[in-house]
Design an enzyme around this catalytic site. Structure first.
Site, mmCIF file in Angstrom:
data_model
loop_
_atom_site.group_PDB
_atom_site.id
_atom_site.type_symbol
_atom_site.label_atom_id
_atom_site.label_comp_id
_atom_site.label_asym_id
_atom_site.label_seq_id
_atom_site.Cartn_x
_atom_site.Cartn_y
_atom_site.Cartn_z
ATOM 1 N N LYS A 162 10.091 1.658 -10.379
ATOM 2 C CA LYS A 162 11.436 1.871 -10.260
ATOM 3 C C LYS A 162 12.070 2.342 -9.039
ATOM 4 C CE LYS A 162 11.560 5.637 -9.956
ATOM 5 N NZ LYS A 162 11.156 6.542 -8.651
ATOM 6 N N CYS A 175 0.687 -1.041 0.004
ATOM 7 C CA CYS A 175 0.013 0.110 0.008
ATOM 8 C C CYS A 175 0.842 1.374 0.164
ATOM 9 C CB CYS A 175 -0.916 -0.019 1.326
ATOM 10 S SG CYS A 175 -2.019 -1.329 1.203
ATOM 11 N N LEU A 180 7.048 -2.148 -3.943
ATOM 12 C CA LEU A 180 7.765 -2.367 -2.620
ATOM 13 C C LEU A 180 9.150 -1.947 -2.693
ATOM 14 C CD1 LEU A 180 6.823 -6.251 -2.544
ATOM 15 C CD2 LEU A 180 5.881 -4.397 -1.014
ATOM 16 N N TYR A 189 1.453 -10.746 0.495
ATOM 17 C CA TYR A 189 1.736 -10.790 -1.003
ATOM 18 C C TYR A 189 1.596 -11.929 -1.522
ATOM 19 C CZ TYR A 189 4.014 -6.592 1.060
ATOM 20 O OH TYR A 189 4.490 -5.371 1.597
ATOM 21 N N HIS A 217 12.332 -6.284 -4.439
ATOM 22 C CA HIS A 217 11.885 -6.564 -5.849
ATOM 23 C C HIS A 217 12.139 -7.955 -6.138
ATOM 24 C CE1 HIS A 217 11.214 -2.123 -7.131
ATOM 25 N NE2 HIS A 217 10.610 -2.364 -6.197
#
Lengths: 381, 381
Positions: free
Chosen positions: B129, B40, B106, B90, B111
């Site tokens: 990114k 979020c 995240l 997740y 990642h």
């Protein structure tokens, strides 16, 4: 008028124009400063007009190595031989007791010889940029001026535009701009084949600094101006400048670093379309212009400012000027000359020579960094 | 509305806004791509709206480590719990067979774990990114996507604005722009005290690349975009980046050099007023924008172009967009996902993963140059 014609018209105005002088400002009641010009370089045409437009100066004499060339120049620029004396040697102008000041648009390698002689003859010196091929020669010039008590100024015109002082006020405003963090400056133009073969700016014996001297000078002075003339601690040239066959710089760039973490970069090139960018970024605001050296319009120039207390769509600010920036420069220079001449006691003003010297010092350091394989080079202030 | 309020309104729109979704575009007749969001983060609010505005996608599920947080997020963003599934892990989203694609906002250090797992579960990956803390981790993500046959794209929004393709056409135009010679890009914003103490972007275990990853990513991708994705030969970081106490970069810059003499510079900083500049200079034209990453206005964006065959007062070109750039990005991504899903044969499109990879490669090289004392570091292409 087609776009192409308009463009050439603009270029012509930038470099060569000498429009009608019928509409000149009235001269001040007291005696104007009488200028001599050493040489008939193209830029001298623009300066003829500037001297005429400036209310406290007058064109008095011009010299060329050829009397015919000097006479043609006088006529082509709308003067009669009665108004302006012509000489077939630079010495002629310097020996003329009625010449108060000289404007020197000679190739850079000749600056030290003629600017020193001019000073020794008691002439105030308005010197085309770059001031010298190196700081040692500039120091000889500045010392000669100081010894003779004559005023020195380099002919960087945009410094005298009212936009420049308005932008300076923005940069000095802690509320609107905050602390200066970063500066980027760029001056490029695409020189044509003839320029790249024949112009003095690419000849090692005439203008050995090439693009670094011709247009890098503006970038460096703009950076110093933005940094309130605080010298950087180190200068690191970018790798791989472009050179011509004679070893003259056609394009280069550098990073400048200050002790407080401030950074600046500049790029100058004879091989890229006309660009004259200056950006200064602060903690609370920023400043952008795209025509810093020669405003796109002659009687008004604008800058864009962004601030944290506004939608960041930058606001444009236009600043009108009653005279072209080159005439404002002549007027400021002539004002200093007249102040000096007025009571015979006032010493030459040292603000402008100091700026020239710092600019030359950084320029020399860029060159040193290139010569040392793009290593950082310290500046001793 | 005061300027200050307008400014915060703008910032809010940039980062946090999720306006009413009552006026959304009608969905296409065929099934839209069903998105799950992992986390979020604030940027997820903007992306919720983008997914809803995009005609070929729908928000289907969202996960947070706390179910309560996920539920609040759904309600706060104008959805009902009936419309959007909430998960307290997740994994829940990744195990849901009805989720086609995930958007991953995240922290960068997470990642590789979650993007690889998403790919392995057959979910297409739209990744915030910077794509990864380093190329090795990005390569693991890209390999996982390729192995599973899912689409990958990094979430650099401005690449999908119609202004970007119009500017690309200018840069590719030999008549109007000529050969590219120089690029300068700058993305800075002044982070407040709270950000500099607590934001994930300054935490070495979460976003170890700091300003270089958060905003330098944009600058580097913009430079590569301008250079038509030709990798530079060497990267030299500027001296004296600013770090926080944990060693995370708060500001830095670099010079990029290509074999053909082309040069680029960029500067990114958390310590300077908002600036989003991009300049590209060619032999015959130039391009300037001051809001390249996030246009000042949501439905129109402009650029300034200068050309040698015009008065060099640059001309402004405005490009309208019917959807915000982030919705155009989602739409393009979803289109690629649908193409892939359509006949079951189409391989994932490799254009966007290739751009992400090159961006990460240059970014890694900047970091390597900083670590090696600002020495030039070669890029092996």
């Amino acid at each position: 008028m087609s776009n192409q014609i308009l463009y050439f018209h603009y270029l012509y105005r930038l470099h060569y124009t000498f429009d009608s002088v019928t509409n000149i400002c009235p001269k001040m009641a007291d005696t104007p400063v009488r200028f001599g010009i050493l040489g008939c370089a193209n830029i001298a045409r623009k300066m003829c007009r500037a001297i005429t437009l400036s209310p406290n100066s007058v064109l008095y004499a011009i010299a060329s190595r050829s009397l015919e060339k000097a006479s043609s120049f006088v006529l082509e620029n709308g003067f009669s031989p009665v108004e302006v004396k012509v000489y077939d040697s630079y010495e002629g102008v310097l020996e003329d007791p009625d010449v108060d000041a000289v404007y020197v648009p000679l190739p850079t390698s000749l600056h030290v010889r003629w600017a020193v002689l001019a000073a020794e003859k008691g002439k105030h010196v308005l010197l085309e940029k770059p001031a010298a091929p190196n700081l040692a020669e500039l120091d000889r010039i500045l010392e000669a001026c100081e010894c003779s008590g004559v005023q020195f100024m380099d002919a960087t015109m945009w410094m005298h535009h009212p936009r420049t002082s308005e932008m300076r006020a923005l940069l000095s405003d802690a509320q609107r701009f905050g602390q200066l963090k970063s500066i980027h400056s760029c001056f490029t133009y695409e020189a044509d084949h003839n320029f790249l073969q024949n112009n003095i700016r690419v000849k090692p014996d005439l203008d050995s600094l090439g693009a670094l001297g011709d247009i890098g000078w503006y970038c460096i002075q703009a950076i110093l101006w933005a940094a309130n003339y605080e010298l950087p601690e180190t200068v690191t040239a970018w790798r791989d400048p472009e050179f011509n066959e004679a070893g003259v710089i056609l394009s280069c760039g550098a990073c400048l670093h200050w002790k407080d973490g401030k950074v600046a970069t500049f790029y100058c090139s004879f091989l890229t379309n006309l660009t004259m960018d200056l950006s200064a970024l602060g903690t609370k605001g920023n400043l952008h212009i795209h025509d810093f050296a020669i405003p796109f319009q002659e009687n008004v120039a604008s800058y864009h400012a962004g601030s944290q207390f506004r939608i960041p769509m930058m606001s444009e600010h236009a600043v009108a000027n009653d005279l072209p920036q080159e005439a404002l420069m002549v007027s400021e220079f002539a004002g200093l000359v007249k102040r000096r001449n007025g009571d015979g006691l006032e010493p030459p003003e040292m603000w402008w020579p100091g700026i020239s010297r710092k600019t030359q010092q950084v320029l020399d350091t860029v060159k040193a960094s290139i010569e040392r394989g793009f290593q950082p080079v310290e500046i001793l202030s």
